[in-house]
Motif scaffolding. Structure first.
Motif, PDB file in Angstrom:
ATOM      1  N   ILE A  83       0.776  -1.339   0.094  1.00  0.00           N
ATOM      2  CA  ILE A  83       0.059  -0.109   0.029  1.00  0.00           C
ATOM      3  C   ILE A  83       0.960   1.283   0.154  1.00  0.00           C
ATOM      4  O   ILE A  83       1.467   1.556   1.006  1.00  0.00           O
ATOM      5  N   ASN A  86      -2.969   6.108  -0.186  1.00  0.00           N
ATOM      6  CA  ASN A  86      -4.275   5.656   0.468  1.00  0.00           C
ATOM      7  C   ASN A  86      -4.767   4.457  -0.689  1.00  0.00           C
ATOM      8  O   ASN A  86      -4.965   4.645  -1.421  1.00  0.00           O
ATOM      9  N   PRO A  87      -5.268   3.239   0.212  1.00  0.00           N
ATOM     10  CA  PRO A  87      -5.913   2.203  -0.715  1.00  0.00           C
ATOM     11  C   PRO A  87      -7.156   2.721  -1.365  1.00  0.00           C
ATOM     12  O   PRO A  87      -8.017   3.343  -0.830  1.00  0.00           O
ATOM     13  N   GLU A  88      -7.303   2.323  -2.703  1.00  0.00           N
ATOM     14  CA  GLU A  88      -8.550   2.584  -3.365  1.00  0.00           C
ATOM     15  C   GLU A  88      -9.373   1.524  -3.661  1.00  0.00           C
ATOM     16  O   GLU A  88      -8.851   0.550  -3.931  1.00  0.00           O
ATOM     17  N   TYR A 102     -10.147  -8.477  -6.781  1.00  0.00           N
ATOM     18  CA  TYR A 102      -8.579  -8.800  -6.619  1.00  0.00           C
ATOM     19  C   TYR A 102      -8.288 -10.069  -6.524  1.00  0.00           C
ATOM     20  O   TYR A 102      -7.258 -10.408  -7.242  1.00  0.00           O
ATOM     21  N   ARG A 140     -11.033   1.270   5.902  1.00  0.00           N
ATOM     22  CA  ARG A 140     -10.365   1.021   4.670  1.00  0.00           C
ATOM     23  C   ARG A 140      -9.095   0.709   4.647  1.00  0.00           C
ATOM     24  O   ARG A 140      -8.584   0.049   3.878  1.00  0.00           O
ATOM     25  N   GLN A 141      -8.231   1.186   5.631  1.00  0.00           N
ATOM     26  CA  GLN A 141      -6.970   0.883   5.827  1.00  0.00           C
ATOM     27  C   GLN A 141      -6.774  -0.775   6.069  1.00  0.00           C
ATOM     28  O   GLN A 141      -5.895  -1.352   5.626  1.00  0.00           O
ATOM     29  N   GLY A 144      -7.315  -2.431   2.807  1.00  0.00           N
ATOM     30  CA  GLY A 144      -6.243  -2.515   2.009  1.00  0.00           C
ATOM     31  C   GLY A 144      -5.298  -3.508   2.536  1.00  0.00           C
ATOM     32  O   GLY A 144      -4.590  -4.095   1.657  1.00  0.00           O
ATOM     33  N   GLN A 147      -6.487  -6.805   1.162  1.00  0.00           N
ATOM     34  CA  GLN A 147      -6.186  -7.233  -0.181  1.00  0.00           C
ATOM     35  C   GLN A 147      -4.644  -7.301  -0.503  1.00  0.00           C
ATOM     36  O   GLN A 147      -4.400  -8.092  -1.435  1.00  0.00           O
ATOM     37  N   ALA A 148      -3.687  -6.556   0.199  1.00  0.00           N
ATOM     38  CA  ALA A 148      -2.457  -6.558   0.100  1.00  0.00           C
ATOM     39  C   ALA A 148      -1.672  -8.013   0.299  1.00  0.00           C
ATOM     40  O   ALA A 148      -0.927  -8.477  -0.231  1.00  0.00           O
TER      41      ALA A 148
END
Length: 310
Positions: A83, A86-88, A102, A140-141, A144, A147-148
């Motif tokens: 990241i 900021n993750p979108e 993803y 959201r973080q 993120g 997702q990562a």
């Protein structure tokens, strides 16, 4: 297979005649949280953007989990989660549907149970089916991070991941990163919040004017044998006079009527204590004082700036 999750060798970035990052080398061990520290404009984000191939390198090598980014780009990047800003996400989709999206884009096959695993790991079980537009910044973080790490990378890179989070969110985020590290994921994290980095990281590097000036363990004592201690005594003024007389090389400062701050070699500390007791000074407590990360950071960068200006 390499014993390091990340090896950066002589990383350099030049724009025209200006050198932004100058011959930086460091290694991130497997299962550790490694902090990248430096003032604004020091080159931290440029280093990270080169590692994740968002910008080209002027020189140097990046090796991820034993795979050279120049020779095995796809396989190396498959070991990486990041990241950088900021993750979108697609705000009108749920967190779950974003992760499914993803998942379909991943280079390697991801088992269907993996989304549930990462959701639980970052603590989003109750909100994962809500639309992302309803999420707080902290949520959201966390999404993120989910997702990562969806494809189980060996290395997670985060650039200023706690920006905008409240103290509770920062604490939770720190706990999630420690959980990841305990499960074997290495983390490279850049931040200007030194107090948080002190609690979060195992080791750190300080970047100043594009150069790496120090790499240290968070618990490492200074390389010199000088220790800072505080003596709690019944009479700090008389105790200070005695220390000056018998140990003239010791650093000394009285801190109130009952506190005495002393800098001396480790083996000298018990000798000072014995001398005080023999001279009828009551010693109630001896406290080892460790410099905070902020103090060490300011000391190191201050010296670098003095050398640069000299």
């Amino acid at each position: 297979m390499s014993s390091f999750a990340l090896e950066v060798k002589s990383l350099t970035k030049k724009i025209g005649k200006k050198t932004i990052v100058d011959n930086v080398s460091f290694q991130v061990k497997k299962g550790e949280i490694f902090g990248l520290l430096g003032p604004n404009g020091a080159g931290k984000t440029t280093i990270i953007r080169m590692i994740v191939s968002l910008i080209n390198r002027s020189g140097g090598e990046v090796i991820i989990n034993g795979r050279d980014l120049d020779d095995e780009f796809t396989l190396a990047m498959d070991n990486l989660g990041a990241i950088v800003e900021n993750p979108e996400f697609y705000k009108y989709l749920s967190g779950y549907k974003n992760l499914r999206h993803y998942e379909r884009m991943a280079l390697s096959d991801i088992p269907g149970s993996r989304i549930k695993e990462v959701t639980e790991l970052v603590g989003l079980e109750e909100a994962i089916h809500d639309k992302v537009k309803t999420y707080s910044l902290g949520m959201r973080q966390r999404l993120g991070v989910a997702q990562a790490i969806l494809h189980k990378p060996s290395l997670l890179i985060l650039d200023e991941p706690t920006n905008g989070l409240d103290p509770q969110g920062i604490r939770e985020f720190r706990e999630y990163l420690r959980k990841l590290a305990n499960e074997g994921t290495s983390v490279l994290v850049s931040s200007h919040l030194l107090s948080e980095m002190q609690q979060m990281c195992d080791r750190f590097a300080i970047i100043e004017r594009g150069k790496l000036v120090v790499i240290s363990s968070m618990n490492e004592e200074k390389e010199t044998d000088i220790h800072d201690v505080e003596f709690e005594v019944n009479d700090s003024v008389r105790a200070a006079d005695l220390v000056r007389r018998y140990f003239p090389d010791a650093g000394l400062a009285a801190k109130g009527l009952q506190r005495l701050s002393i800098s001396a070699a480790r083996d000298t500390i018990p000798e000072i204590n014995r001398m005080l007791v023999e001279n009828e000074i009551l010693v109630y407590e001896i406290i080892n004082v460790k410099a905070s990360l902020e103090e060490r950071f300011l000391e190191i960068t201050g010296k670098e700036r003095e050398a640069y200006q000299a």
